[in-house]
Scaffold this motif. Structure first.
Motif, PDB file in Angstrom:
ATOM      1  N   MET A   1       0.808  -1.219   0.000  1.00 20.60           N
ATOM      2  CA  MET A   1       0.000   0.000   0.000  1.00 20.60           C
ATOM      3  C   MET A   1       0.839   1.267   0.000  1.00 20.60           C
ATOM      4  O   MET A   1       0.361   2.341   0.319  1.00 20.60           O
ATOM      5  N   THR A   2       2.127   1.147  -0.343  1.00 19.36           N
ATOM      6  CA  THR A   2       3.007   2.307  -0.305  1.00 19.36           C
ATOM      7  C   THR A   2       2.518   3.425  -1.208  1.00 19.36           C
ATOM      8  O   THR A   2       2.464   4.594  -0.829  1.00 19.36           O
ATOM      9  N   GLY A   3       2.133   3.092  -2.446  1.00 19.69           N
ATOM     10  CA  GLY A   3       1.655   4.107  -3.376  1.00 19.69           C
ATOM     11  C   GLY A   3       0.399   4.791  -2.900  1.00 19.69           C
ATOM     12  O   GLY A   3       0.218   5.995  -3.051  1.00 19.69           O
ATOM     13  N   PHE A   4      -0.504   3.991  -2.283  1.00 16.12           N
ATOM     14  CA  PHE A   4      -1.750   4.545  -1.760  1.00 16.12           C
ATOM     15  C   PHE A   4      -1.450   5.605  -0.712  1.00 16.12           C
ATOM     16  O   PHE A   4      -2.000   6.693  -0.721  1.00 16.12           O
ATOM     17  N   ARG A   5      -0.518   5.309   0.210  1.00 16.34           N
ATOM     18  CA  ARG A   5      -0.173   6.267   1.253  1.00 16.34           C
ATOM     19  C   ARG A   5       0.494   7.506   0.669  1.00 16.34           C
ATOM     20  O   ARG A   5       0.300   8.611   1.154  1.00 16.34           O
ATOM     21  N   ALA A   6       1.271   7.326  -0.378  1.00 14.43           N
ATOM     22  CA  ALA A   6       1.952   8.476  -0.976  1.00 14.43           C
ATOM     23  C   ALA A   6       0.946   9.473  -1.523  1.00 14.43           C
ATOM     24  O   ALA A   6       1.096  10.684  -1.365  1.00 14.43           O
ATOM     25  N   VAL A   7      -0.123   8.966  -2.165  1.00 17.46           N
ATOM     26  CA  VAL A   7      -1.149   9.849  -2.710  1.00 17.46           C
ATOM     27  C   VAL A   7      -1.879  10.568  -1.583  1.00 17.46           C
ATOM     28  O   VAL A   7      -2.102  11.764  -1.610  1.00 17.46           O
ATOM     29  N   ARG A   8      -2.246   9.829  -0.534  1.00 17.79           N
ATOM     30  CA  ARG A   8      -2.970  10.438   0.588  1.00 17.79           C
ATOM     31  C   ARG A   8      -2.105  11.489   1.290  1.00 17.79           C
ATOM     32  O   ARG A   8      -2.596  12.520   1.722  1.00 17.79           O
ATOM     33  N   GLY A   9      -0.812  11.243   1.358  1.00 15.64           N
ATOM     34  CA  GLY A   9       0.063  12.189   2.028  1.00 15.64           C
ATOM     35  C   GLY A   9       0.176  13.506   1.294  1.00 15.64           C
ATOM     36  O   GLY A   9       0.492  14.531   1.888  1.00 15.64           O
ATOM     37  N   ASP A  10      -0.084  13.504   0.000  1.00 16.18           N
ATOM     38  CA  ASP A  10       0.027  14.726  -0.793  1.00 16.18           C
ATOM     39  C   ASP A  10      -1.311  15.048  -1.441  1.00 16.18           C
ATOM     40  O   ASP A  10      -1.379  15.582  -2.536  1.00 16.18           O
ATOM     41  N   GLN A  11      -2.400  14.740  -0.737  1.00 20.89           N
ATOM     42  CA  GLN A  11      -3.723  14.839  -1.332  1.00 20.89           C
ATOM     43  C   GLN A  11      -4.109  16.280  -1.688  1.00 20.89           C
ATOM     44  O   GLN A  11      -4.766  16.513  -2.711  1.00 20.89           O
ATOM     45  N   ARG A  12      -3.704  17.236  -0.868  1.00 16.09           N
ATOM     46  CA  ARG A  12      -4.074  18.618  -1.169  1.00 16.09           C
ATOM     47  C   ARG A  12      -3.426  19.102  -2.461  1.00 16.09           C
ATOM     48  O   ARG A  12      -4.063  19.775  -3.273  1.00 16.09           O
ATOM     49  N   ALA A  13      -2.152  18.743  -2.645  1.00 18.51           N
ATOM     50  CA  ALA A  13      -1.471  19.135  -3.875  1.00 18.51           C
ATOM     51  C   ALA A  13      -2.101  18.458  -5.085  1.00 18.51           C
ATOM     52  O   ALA A  13      -2.300  19.085  -6.133  1.00 18.51           O
ATOM     53  N   ILE A 408      -1.486  -2.784  -6.760  1.00 21.56           N
ATOM     54  CA  ILE A 408      -0.541  -2.550  -5.664  1.00 21.56           C
ATOM     55  C   ILE A 408      -0.332  -3.831  -4.860  1.00 21.56           C
ATOM     56  O   ILE A 408       0.797  -4.182  -4.497  1.00 21.56           O
ATOM     57  N   ARG A 409      -1.415  -4.540  -4.608  1.00 19.83           N
ATOM     58  CA  ARG A 409      -1.299  -5.792  -3.860  1.00 19.83           C
ATOM     59  C   ARG A 409      -0.482  -6.817  -4.631  1.00 19.83           C
ATOM     60  O   ARG A 409       0.307  -7.563  -4.054  1.00 19.83           O
ATOM     61  N   LYS A 410      -0.676  -6.841  -5.955  1.00 23.96           N
ATOM     62  CA  LYS A 410       0.102  -7.765  -6.783  1.00 23.96           C
ATOM     63  C   LYS A 410       1.585  -7.419  -6.712  1.00 23.96           C
ATOM     64  O   LYS A 410       2.437  -8.308  -6.591  1.00 23.96           O
ATOM     65  N   GLN A 411       1.895  -6.118  -6.776  1.00 22.62           N
ATOM     66  CA  GLN A 411       3.288  -5.698  -6.679  1.00 22.62           C
ATOM     67  C   GLN A 411       3.875  -6.074  -5.325  1.00 22.62           C
ATOM     68  O   GLN A 411       5.024  -6.501  -5.228  1.00 22.62           O
ATOM     69  N   ASP A 412       3.068  -5.908  -4.257  1.00 21.14           N
ATOM     70  CA  ASP A 412       3.539  -6.266  -2.917  1.00 21.14           C
ATOM     71  C   ASP A 412       3.820  -7.762  -2.810  1.00 21.14           C
ATOM     72  O   ASP A 412       4.789  -8.183  -2.175  1.00 21.14           O
ATOM     73  N   ARG A 413       2.975  -8.563  -3.441  1.00 18.79           N
ATOM     74  CA  ARG A 413       3.189 -10.020  -3.397  1.00 18.79           C
ATOM     75  C   ARG A 413       4.430 -10.415  -4.171  1.00 18.79           C
ATOM     76  O   ARG A 413       5.137 -11.352  -3.815  1.00 18.79           O
TER      77      ARG A 413
END
Length: 441
Positions: A1-13, A408-413
């Protein structure tokens, strides 16, 4: 879920960038393709100029009308008090476009979360037909903006419930001046709670009834005007009978057609009542033919999305030629097909996660269904599916989000994991992923 968190962390931008892209595309279109009223746009233009000049809503000061709803022409007439050009029309369309972008995000986030909201915003930002209407004098963008603005206060999780209810009713009451079909939107939304049990549904039905009453009260001044000018208290407009007849008569193809010759000498009220009765008679006497027309209208409503090009065609042809116009129609329709498929996929995702009832009884599906059913019964053209656009985008965003999460889950696996009791292995892996992300950027 790294990519998911990256988007949420910069959601305003991300939100700002998507908004800027959406606004920028609409500005570029408006600069490149000037407003040139045709069809209904030409009527709205004439009504607006008569209203601004003489204070009368009609073809001229001596020909008052209520055939088209007054709201669109009234908004445009206000701009004509300051300029005779169509600059005011473009400004109003840009304001409506910004509202559609921001409110689609807001509602999608409320219903399905932040990431779905961002995806829905992106889909609406790049939606060709919504961009093309920036240079069209019409009711579509104004109606969608008003519809979404009222929806913000329906079941709003914050604020005083009574205040929210009154605000929704007031906004939709004003929106009824643009298109009266907003009247039954609260009923469609109340049906969502059918699966929540009788007590919950009764509570929601009472709220819907209050809002319908507020819409009627908001429309009362114009109803009184119609009584005084036309001799009958038509709520907002007098074209329901004509539209109903166009979609339900022996010669109907499901879409627009010229009115029969016998109504030429009738008043607006007489014509409305006569054509409504003719359509009802056709349905009673030829139910099989009426059912075939229902199916035809469902196809006609969804088989293309070219109206934004058609209503800009003259200036667009001068800019990019006939072949360019045809290519633009193809691109717009392909985008429509993709989002239509995505919305159906979103319903499948909801069904898989929460059950079939949840997939069928939710607000975006309810409103999409309402506008579809309305025009399948009355008359259908591709422009009439436009009020469903934000809800189709939200459902398509649900499907895209599921595809994204699965990827993302596939990449994590697929990533080899360092098993380390003191968690240093996971920290090294996170650092590695971060470095890869920066290298990719």
């Amino acid at each position: 879920m790294t990519g998911f968190r990256a988007v949420r962390g910069d959601q305003r931008a991300l939100f700002r960038w998507l908004m800027l892209i959406g606004i920028g595309l609409r500005l570029i279109w408006a600069i490149a393709v000037p407003v040139f009223p045709v069809s209904d746009s030409e009527a709205y233009d004439q009504f607006a100029r008569t209203l601004a000049t003489h204070g009368v809503y009609g073809w001229s000061a001596e020909e008052p009308t209520a055939y088209w709803a007054v709201g669109t022409s009234a908004l445009v007439a206000f701009t004509y008090l300051f300029t005779e050009s169509y600059l005011g029309v473009v400004v109003l369309n840009l304001i409506a476009g910004v509202m559609i972008l921001a409110l689609t995000f807001h509602l999608a986030r409320r219903w399905f979360g932040e990431s779905v909201g961002m995806l829905a915003l992106g889909l609406v930002a790049f939606w060709p037909n919504l961009i093309f209407f920036t240079s069209v004098l019409s009711s579509e963008l104004f109606f969608i903006a008003g519809l979404l603005a009222g929806l913000v206060f329906w079941q709003r999780p914050h604020g005083h419930p009574v205040a929210n209810l009154l605000l929704a009713g007031l906004i939709w009451g004003l929106t009824s001046y643009i298109r009266p079909v907003v009247l039954l939107v609260p009923v469609a939304l109340a049906l969502v709670d059918l699966v929540q049990g009788p007590r919950r549904f009764l509570h929601r039905a009472v709220q819907a009834g209050v809002i319908v009453l507020l819409i009627v009260l908001a429309a009362a001044p114009w109803s009184w005007r119609n009584q005084r000018v036309l001799g009958a208290p038509a709520m907002i407009s007098t074209n329901f009978g004509a539209n109903f007849w166009m979609g339900n008569n022996p010669q109907s193809s499901g879409g627009y057609m010229e009115l029969p010759a016998e109504v030429a000498t009738m008043s607006e009220i007489e014509r409305n009542d006569y054509l409504k009765d003719q359509a009802k008679q056709f349905i009673r006497e030829e139910p099989a033919a009426a059912l075939r027309l229902l199916a035809l209208k469902l196809v006609k409503l969804n088989n293309r999305e070219t109206i934004g090009v058609v209503w800009n065609e003259q200036n667009l042809t001068a800019l990019i030629g006939a072949r360019g116009v045809m290519l633009t129609k193809i691109v717009a329709t392909l985008y429509w097909y993709l989002l239509l498929a995505g919305a159906l996929g979103g319903m499948v995702v909801i069904a898989g996660r929460s059950g079939i009832a949840a997939a069928l009884f939710n607000q975006p599906v309810s409103l999409w269904g309402y506008f579809t059913a309305l025009h399948v019964v009355v008359v259908a053209e591709d422009r009439y599916h436009m009020p469903s656009s934000p809800f189709i985008a939200v459902l398509a965003a649900v499907a895209l989000h599921r595809v994204w999460i699965n990827q993302i889950r596939k990449q994590d696996r697929d990533e080899p994991l360092d098993i380390d009791p003191d968690c240093r292995g996971r920290e090294r892996r996170a650092e590695s992923l971060s470095e890869k992300g920066r290298a990719g950027a």
